[in-house]
Design a protein around this motif. Sequence first.
Motif, mmCIF file in Angstrom:
data_model
loop_
_atom_site.group_PDB
_atom_site.id
_atom_site.type_symbol
_atom_site.label_atom_id
_atom_site.label_comp_id
_atom_site.label_asym_id
_atom_site.label_seq_id
_atom_site.Cartn_x
_atom_site.Cartn_y
_atom_site.Cartn_z
ATOM 1 N N ALA A 15 0.831 -1.206 0.000
ATOM 2 C CA ALA A 15 0.000 0.000 0.000
ATOM 3 C C ALA A 15 0.867 1.259 0.000
ATOM 4 O O ALA A 15 0.585 2.219 -0.731
ATOM 5 C CB ALA A 15 -0.919 0.000 1.220
ATOM 6 N N PRO A 72 -3.121 -8.705 4.643
ATOM 7 C CA PRO A 72 -2.787 -10.127 4.475
ATOM 8 C C PRO A 72 -3.997 -10.929 3.990
ATOM 9 O O PRO A 72 -5.149 -10.590 4.327
ATOM 10 C CB PRO A 72 -2.372 -10.553 5.893
ATOM 11 C CG PRO A 72 -1.909 -9.289 6.555
ATOM 12 C CD PRO A 72 -2.769 -8.208 5.984
ATOM 13 N N VAL A 73 -3.735 -11.981 3.233
ATOM 14 C CA VAL A 73 -4.809 -12.767 2.618
ATOM 15 C C VAL A 73 -5.809 -13.279 3.665
ATOM 16 O O VAL A 73 -7.019 -13.282 3.429
ATOM 17 C CB VAL A 73 -4.183 -13.938 1.808
ATOM 18 C CG1 VAL A 73 -5.240 -14.934 1.374
ATOM 19 C CG2 VAL A 73 -3.427 -13.394 0.598
ATOM 20 N N SER A 98 -1.472 -12.290 -2.606
ATOM 21 C CA SER A 98 -0.564 -13.192 -3.322
ATOM 22 C C SER A 98 -1.237 -14.479 -3.780
ATOM 23 O O SER A 98 -0.633 -15.259 -4.511
ATOM 24 C CB SER A 98 0.612 -13.548 -2.411
ATOM 25 O OG SER A 98 1.237 -12.377 -1.958
#
Length: 304
Positions: A15, A72-73, A98
């Motif tokens: 970001a 984060p995922v 990702s």
Amino acid sequence: MIYNRIALIGLGLIAGSIGLAVRKRGLAGETTGSASTAKSREIARNRGLVDHVCKTNAEAVAGADLVILCVPVGVMDAVAAEIAPHLAEGATVTDVGSVKRAVIDAVAPHMPGYVEFVPGHPIAGTENSGPDAGFAALFENRWFLMTPTESTSEAAVARLQDFWEGMGALVARMDPDHHDRVLAVTSHVPHLIAYTMVGVADDLRRVTNQEVVNFSAAGFRDFTRIAASDPTMWRDVFLNNRQATLEILGRFTEEIFALQRAIRRGDGEHLFNHFSRTRNIRRGIIDAGQDTAEPNFGRSAGGL
Ligand code: NAP
């Protein structure tokens, strides 16, 4: 200017790099951002990563025509649920996670019908994380992979492509499952191998009394750089790309057993042929302009 107001959810490496690149290249009227901790928000404010640092994700997305999920995922689901009621009509929501299939499954169900969702993944990063880590040039000449769903409009996809190209990235479209298999090979499993090797060396260090650190040659140092990557991010990558990483790990294990047997049997031809093949792969990466041809990545000192 491609968007009027861009909201960055999360203010870490990715970001921060987007925020700085957007300002440098004049890609948005204004930018907002939010992070979970007050400390990260303060650093982001001091570094000027975005124009307005907001306390909540809901505040950050209000009135934005582009929202980029840079978290984060593993928290994509919760963040998508949180921002959904506050999204502006006609806004595009994208992400930088990702892993793609798991993010689509987590985010898409929360998106209101009046919002476009265009999942994506910049193939650019470093081992550093957090609001101090970003820099404006991170995406230059690096790939941004878009994995649009069937319901995404072509206009929204094309506009997002213009945006990433505006940051200096190369853009390609890909099927999400294909993306996850490709990234398992090129990024996810290599990280797991580095984490393993550095852990093994650390165990040995207890026996060999600092030798691993003192005589740390380039091969091992390269592993340590990768193995310094953010633990939260990488935990989430493996938990969310389970199938593809397990498949590639299976192949890796077979291959390493073949090399092990060649060493035991003194089969130099097997080893030489394998190493010749892999050397050519490095050449291909350099020819594609994705890395330097300088020895040892252009670092001044270091052995093999
Ligand atoms: P990072 O530097 O660790 O930043 C993550 C940011 O997310 C932090 O600012 C964190 O806030 C914030 N965050 C976490 N939970 C949040 C929540 N519920 N609401 C708002 N903000 C929240 O991570 P990164 O490297 O930028 O990675 C971000 C995403 O990009 C991940 O999905 C990762 O898979 C993907 N990606 C990473 C790389 C890479 O090489 N690093 C490359 C491509 C894609 P606090 O700082 O306050 O905790």
